[in-house]
Design a protein around this motif. Structure first.
Motif, PDB file in Angstrom:
ATOM      1  N   SER A   1       0.828  -1.209   0.000  1.00 16.36           N
ATOM      2  CA  SER A   1       0.000   0.000   0.000  1.00 16.36           C
ATOM      3  C   SER A   1       0.865   1.264   0.000  1.00 16.36           C
ATOM      4  CB  SER A   1      -0.946   0.014   1.207  1.00 16.36           C
ATOM      5  OG  SER A   1      -1.779  -1.101   1.195  1.00 16.36           O
ATOM      6  N   CYS A   2       1.782   1.302  -0.940  1.00 18.02           N
ATOM      7  CA  CYS A   2       2.675   2.453  -1.047  1.00 18.02           C
ATOM      8  C   CYS A   2       2.849   2.817  -2.518  1.00 18.02           C
ATOM      9  CB  CYS A   2       4.025   2.133  -0.406  1.00 18.02           C
ATOM     10  SG  CYS A   2       4.979   0.882  -1.275  1.00 18.02           S
TER      11      CYS A   2
ATOM     12  N   HIS B   1       8.284   4.348  -4.128  1.00 17.10           N
ATOM     13  CA  HIS B   1       8.876   3.845  -2.887  1.00 17.10           C
ATOM     14  C   HIS B   1       9.550   2.500  -3.151  1.00 17.10           C
ATOM     15  CE1 HIS B   1       9.351   3.249   1.441  1.00 17.10           C
ATOM     16  NE2 HIS B   1       8.834   2.039   1.292  1.00 17.10           N
TER      17      HIS B   1
ATOM     18  N   GLU C   1       8.366  -4.089   6.360  1.00 13.99           N
ATOM     19  CA  GLU C   1       8.337  -4.198   4.896  1.00 13.99           C
ATOM     20  C   GLU C   1       9.123  -5.421   4.427  1.00 13.99           C
ATOM     21  OE1 GLU C   1       7.972   0.326   3.197  1.00 13.99           O
ATOM     22  OE2 GLU C   1       9.894  -0.257   4.070  1.00 13.99           O
TER      23      GLU C   1
END
Length: 113
Positions: free
Chosen positions: A36-37, A41, A56
């Motif tokens: 969800s980035c 990123h 992560e």
């Protein structure tokens, strides 16, 4: 404070994740959705510009069905080509790492703004 060895390790993590993604025919977009980035990123992780946090790393390892050790291991010699694919041939590894360290620090400073 970040050290040269630390930055080198972050690049190795990014390289290892990128190689596993490639072998499994998966994409950075899939990882971005999972975490969800933004895709940017993930691209920064893959190039070693930023260090993924432990959460992560655990999620990425689970998604790729590998161990954390697989992601953290010392990479093969191909990392040289991966890290400097846009620079051409590299003859001085120390100079390459010094240049990449400066670029990585610059990117991190930009991202803080």
């Amino acid at each position: 404070m970040l050290t040269t060895d630390k930055l080198k390790d972050v690049r190795a993590i990014g390289y290892n994740i990128a190689q596993i993604l490639k072998k499994k025919e998966m994409t950075a977009v899939q990882l971005a959705v999972l975490l969800s980035c933004p895709e940017m990123h993930i691209q920064e992780i893959l190039t070693g510009s930023i260090e993924p946090d432990r959460k992560e790393l655990d999620i990425i390892a689970g998604f790729l069905e590998v161990t954390l050790d697989d992601i953290l291991q010392e990479p093969d010699g191909e990392i040289m080509d991966y890290n400097v694919h846009y620079m051409g041939q590299v003859s001085d590894i120390d100079a390459m790492n010094e240049t990449l360290d400066e670029v990585d620090l610059y990117v991190r400073l930009l991202n803080l703004q």
